[in-house]
Design an enzyme around this catalytic site. Structure first.
Site, PDB file in Angstrom:
ATOM      1  CG  HIS A 107      -2.182  -0.880   0.868  1.00 46.81           C
ATOM      2  ND1 HIS A 107      -3.474  -0.526   1.147  1.00 46.81           N
ATOM      3  CD2 HIS A 107      -2.271  -2.107   0.272  1.00 46.81           C
ATOM      4  CE1 HIS A 107      -4.305  -1.476   0.750  1.00 46.81           C
ATOM      5  NE2 HIS A 107      -3.587  -2.454   0.232  1.00 46.81           N
ATOM      6  CG  ASP A 108       5.086   3.456   1.241  1.00 42.84           C
ATOM      7  OD1 ASP A 108       4.575   4.552   0.907  1.00 42.84           O
ATOM      8  OD2 ASP A 108       6.307   3.323   1.437  1.00 42.84           O
ATOM      9  N   GLY A 113       4.965   5.538  -5.143  1.00 41.40           N
ATOM     10  CA  GLY A 113       6.209   4.782  -4.948  1.00 41.40           C
ATOM     11  C   GLY A 113       6.488   4.499  -3.482  1.00 41.40           C
ATOM     12  CG  ASP A 115       6.603   7.992  -1.051  1.00 38.13           C
ATOM     13  OD1 ASP A 115       5.845   7.141  -0.530  1.00 38.13           O
ATOM     14  OD2 ASP A 115       6.183   8.979  -1.666  1.00 38.13           O
ATOM     15  CB  SER A 117       3.542   8.626   1.113  1.00 39.09           C
ATOM     16  OG  SER A 117       3.091   7.473   0.435  1.00 39.09           O
ATOM     17  N   PRO A 206      -5.851  -0.807  -5.632  1.00 45.53           N
ATOM     18  CG  PRO A 206      -4.965  -2.944  -5.848  1.00 45.53           C
ATOM     19  CD  PRO A 206      -4.611  -1.557  -5.420  1.00 45.53           C
ATOM     20  CG  HIS A 236      -3.722 -11.992  -1.363  1.00 46.77           C
ATOM     21  ND1 HIS A 236      -4.686 -11.565  -2.227  1.00 46.77           N
ATOM     22  CD2 HIS A 236      -3.188 -10.854  -0.834  1.00 46.77           C
ATOM     23  CE1 HIS A 236      -4.732 -10.230  -2.219  1.00 46.77           C
ATOM     24  NE2 HIS A 236      -3.827  -9.781  -1.391  1.00 46.77           N
ATOM     25  CB  THR A 237       0.632 -17.481   0.779  1.00 46.03           C
ATOM     26  OG1 THR A 237       0.786 -18.695   1.483  1.00 46.03           O
ATOM     27  CG2 THR A 237       1.833 -16.601   1.105  1.00 46.03           C
ATOM     28  CG  ASP A 297       2.002 -22.210   2.524  1.00 46.80           C
ATOM     29  OD1 ASP A 297       1.256 -21.371   1.965  1.00 46.80           O
ATOM     30  OD2 ASP A 297       1.646 -22.838   3.539  1.00 46.80           O
TER      31      ASP A 297
HETATM   32  C1  HEM Z   1      -3.278  -5.930  -6.935  1.00 46.56           C
HETATM   33  C2  HEM Z   1      -4.166  -6.679  -6.457  1.00 46.56           C
HETATM   34  C3  HEM Z   1      -4.509  -6.829  -5.000  1.00 46.56           C
HETATM   35  C4  HEM Z   1      -5.753  -6.773  -4.486  1.00 46.56           C
HETATM   36  C5  HEM Z   1      -7.049  -6.524  -5.245  1.00 46.56           C
HETATM   37  C6  HEM Z   1      -5.634  -7.013  -3.079  1.00 46.56           C
HETATM   38  C7  HEM Z   1      -6.701  -7.012  -2.197  1.00 46.56           C
HETATM   39  C8  HEM Z   1      -6.608  -7.348  -0.876  1.00 46.56           C
HETATM   40  C9  HEM Z   1      -7.727  -7.383   0.019  1.00 46.56           C
HETATM   41  C10 HEM Z   1      -9.161  -7.028  -0.321  1.00 46.56           C
HETATM   42  C11 HEM Z   1      -7.272  -7.792   1.223  1.00 46.56           C
HETATM   43  C12 HEM Z   1      -8.069  -7.979   2.499  1.00 46.56           C
HETATM   44  C13 HEM Z   1      -7.937  -6.782   3.401  1.00 46.56           C
HETATM   45  C14 HEM Z   1      -8.819  -6.944   4.605  1.00 46.56           C
HETATM   46  O1  HEM Z   1     -10.022  -7.099   4.401  1.00 46.56           O
HETATM   47  O2  HEM Z   1      -8.316  -6.933   5.753  1.00 46.56           O
HETATM   48  C15 HEM Z   1      -5.861  -8.030   1.088  1.00 46.56           C
HETATM   49  C16 HEM Z   1      -5.044  -8.490   2.095  1.00 46.56           C
HETATM   50  C17 HEM Z   1      -3.693  -8.659   1.966  1.00 46.56           C
HETATM   51  N1  HEM Z   1      -2.934  -8.290   0.883  1.00 46.56           N
HETATM   52 FE1  HEM Z   1      -3.635  -7.769  -0.928  1.00 46.56          FE
HETATM   53  N2  HEM Z   1      -4.326  -7.213  -2.757  1.00 46.56           N
HETATM   54  C18 HEM Z   1      -3.594  -7.100  -3.906  1.00 46.56           C
HETATM   55  C19 HEM Z   1      -2.225  -7.188  -4.010  1.00 46.56           C
HETATM   56  C20 HEM Z   1      -1.378  -7.413  -2.942  1.00 46.56           C
HETATM   57  C21 HEM Z   1       0.047  -7.353  -3.009  1.00 46.56           C
HETATM   58  C22 HEM Z   1       0.846  -7.013  -4.262  1.00 46.56           C
HETATM   59  C23 HEM Z   1       0.522  -7.645  -1.782  1.00 46.56           C
HETATM   60  C24 HEM Z   1       1.939  -7.696  -1.275  1.00 46.56           C
HETATM   61  C25 HEM Z   1       3.004  -7.435  -1.947  1.00 46.56           C
HETATM   62  C26 HEM Z   1      -0.626  -7.918  -0.942  1.00 46.56           C
HETATM   63  C27 HEM Z   1      -0.547  -8.340   0.365  1.00 46.56           C
HETATM   64  C28 HEM Z   1      -1.644  -8.598   1.166  1.00 46.56           C
HETATM   65  C29 HEM Z   1      -1.550  -9.216   2.473  1.00 46.56           C
HETATM   66  C30 HEM Z   1      -0.298  -9.773   3.139  1.00 46.56           C
HETATM   67  C31 HEM Z   1      -2.840  -9.244   2.984  1.00 46.56           C
HETATM   68  C32 HEM Z   1      -3.277  -9.766   4.371  1.00 46.56           C
HETATM   69  C33 HEM Z   1      -3.208  -8.599   5.332  1.00 46.56           C
HETATM   70  C34 HEM Z   1      -3.530  -8.918   6.773  1.00 46.56           C
HETATM   71  O3  HEM Z   1      -3.912 -10.043   7.107  1.00 46.56           O
HETATM   72  O4  HEM Z   1      -3.415  -7.998   7.604  1.00 46.56           O
HETATM   73  N3  HEM Z   1      -1.754  -7.747  -1.668  1.00 46.56           N
HETATM   74  N4  HEM Z   1      -5.472  -7.726  -0.196  1.00 46.56           N
HETATM   75 CA   LIG Z   2       4.023   5.774  -1.010  1.00 42.23          CA
HETATM   76 CA   LIG Z   3      -0.164 -19.817   3.356  1.00 43.08          CA
END
Ligand code: HEM
Ligand SMILES: [Ca+2]
Ligand SMILES: [Ca+2]
Length: 369
Positions: A107-108, A113, A115, A117, A206, A236-237, A297
């Site tokens: 999200h940062d 970029g 940074d 922020s 997004p 999202h693992t 994993d």
């Molecule tokens: C670009 C498409 C992506 C979408 C649409 C997306 C969407 C989401 C959504 C909706 C959640 C659930 C948030 C919540 O309800 O608490 C989530 C969680 C998460 N996302 Fe993404 N995400 C994306 C890409 C990424 C990327 C690129 C990363 C890391 C480099 C990432 C890492 C995570 C992690 C680790 C969680 C779990 C957070 C937690 O349990 O506190 N996501 N994401």
């Molecule tokens: Ca930033």
């Molecule tokens: Ca996992």
């Protein structure tokens, strides 16, 4: 790659030295013009040395967008150890913190970029409310951990290390400590001196409803291949998704079965995330991103293939002809996932960063002066 360039150069230079030495030592055979051959070899040698010097210097700068792998070697050599040790008590007191730190990094980096922020708490007169007030940043956590690490780093090396770099190093530790790959990250980012508006965050982060087309737009624009774009979603693992982010998929305008979701799992999700719940509980309800939500994993891919993906993107990546083979491969070969994830992580964390004289090194991560 950099090691490869260095080694090839060293080998070539060594070869030329050996040839020159042979030409000096070997007896003159008469039928070869030694002075001319020696001069030619010398000239070629000079060209090789210059080309090598150029590519070694150039590679260091270009490969990582102005960042480098030994950035704090002189100014704060112990920084990576400080971060690793500083995170140990955080990881053991809150087992969900690695997931939060990895998402914090995305999200940062996604807004203006990497940074730092996202760490700023002040509203800006020019831009209005700070980026954290965007609803897309719902459930973002662990910002205070970066501030804590920053205060530890400041004691050892004042005014040297950016909050932006600390955030990347923390995300890298989060992946490694959860069983994922240990990623070498280039450093040298600087912090933004202003905070972007929440509107910018709203526009760039997004929504939970994106599909493969939008996914590729986001990541291919950052220089990632389709394979790396599929791999970065493997983040999202770890972690959880709150019900409010999947309710649209479960209920909105859907009478028939949800595309790409297995029936039993659909029933489970409807039970876990009831439709018209008004209680205060409703906002805090969540489901696991994959069955091993604390472990980094390849189960995210295996899970998605069996119709147990939570978001639309999880299901679409399995079905879309551009991404399906990568999902399958990562599901059957964890090492392949780890490799592609590592290079995607470096690309995501190096895109559009402030380097050199741009940006600042903030004294406190939550305040811009
Ligand atoms: C670009 C498409 C992506 C979408 C649409 C997306 C969407 C989401 C959504 C909706 C959640 C659930 C948030 C919540 O309800 O608490 C989530 C969680 C998460 N996302 Fe993404 N995400 C994306 C890409 C990424 C990327 C690129 C990363 C890391 C480099 C990432 C890492 C995570 C992690 C680790 C969680 C779990 C957070 C937690 O349990 O506190 N996501 N994401
Ligand atoms: Ca930033
Ligand atoms: Ca996992």
């Amino acid at each position: 790659m950099q090691t490869f360039v260095n080694l090839s150069c060293a080998a070539l230079i060594f070869l030329f030295q050996v040839i020159l030495l042979l030409l000096l030592l070997l007896p003159n055979l008469g039928f070869v013009n030694y002075t001319r051959v020696r001069r030619m070899v010398q000239q070629l040698g000079i060209i090789v040395v210059l080309t090598c010097l150029f590519s070694v210097l150039n590679y260091g700068v270009e490969s990582s967008g102005g960042l480098s792998y030994n950035f704090y070697e002189k100014t704060c050599p112990q920084v990576e150890n400080i971060i690793r040790d500083g995170l140990k008590p955080v990881f053991s007191s809150d087992i969900t913190s690695p997931a939060a730190l990895l998402r914090l990094m995305f999200h940062d980096c996604q807004v203006q970029g990497c940074d730092a922020s996202i760490l700023v708490d002040q509203d800006s007169e020019k831009n209005g409310s700070s980026e954290m007030t965007s609803t897309k940043n719902f459930a973002i956590r662990q910002r205070e951990t970066i501030s804590l690490l920053k205060s530890m780093v400041e004691v050892a090396c004042p005014n040297q290390v950016s909050c932006a770099d600390i955030l990347i190093m923390a995300a890298r530790e989060a992946v490694a400590t959860s069983g994922g790959p240990r990623i070498e990250v280039p450093l040298g980012r600087r912090d933004s001196s202003s905070t972007p508006s929440y509107e910018l965050a709203n526009a760039l982060l997004p929504p939970s409803t994106i599909g493969v087309e939008e996914l590729l737009q986001i990541f291919v624009n950052k220089g990632m291949s389709v394979e790396e774009s599929v791999a970065i979603m493997g983040s999202h693992t770890l972690g959880v998704t709150h019900c409010l982010n999947i309710k649209n998929r479960l209920y909105e305008g859907e009478e028939g079965p949800i595309t790409g979701m297995e029936h039993g799992f659909e029933a489970f999700l409807r039970l876990s995330c009831p439709k018209n719940e008004e209680s205060i509980m409703s906002k805090s309800r969540f489901v696991l991103n994959d069955p091993t939500a604390l472990g980094f994993d390849n189960l995210y891919y295996i899970n998605a293939m069996s119709g147990h993906g939570l978001l639309r993107i999880d299901a679409e990546m399995v079905m879309d002809s551009r991404t399906t083979n990568f999902v399958r491969r990562f599901g059957s070969d964890q090492e392949a996932f780890f490799q592609a994830f590592s290079s995607a992580f470096v690309k995501l964390s190096s895109y559009g960063v402030l380097v050199g004289k741009n940006g600042v090194i903030r004294k406190r991560c939550d305040v811009v002066d």
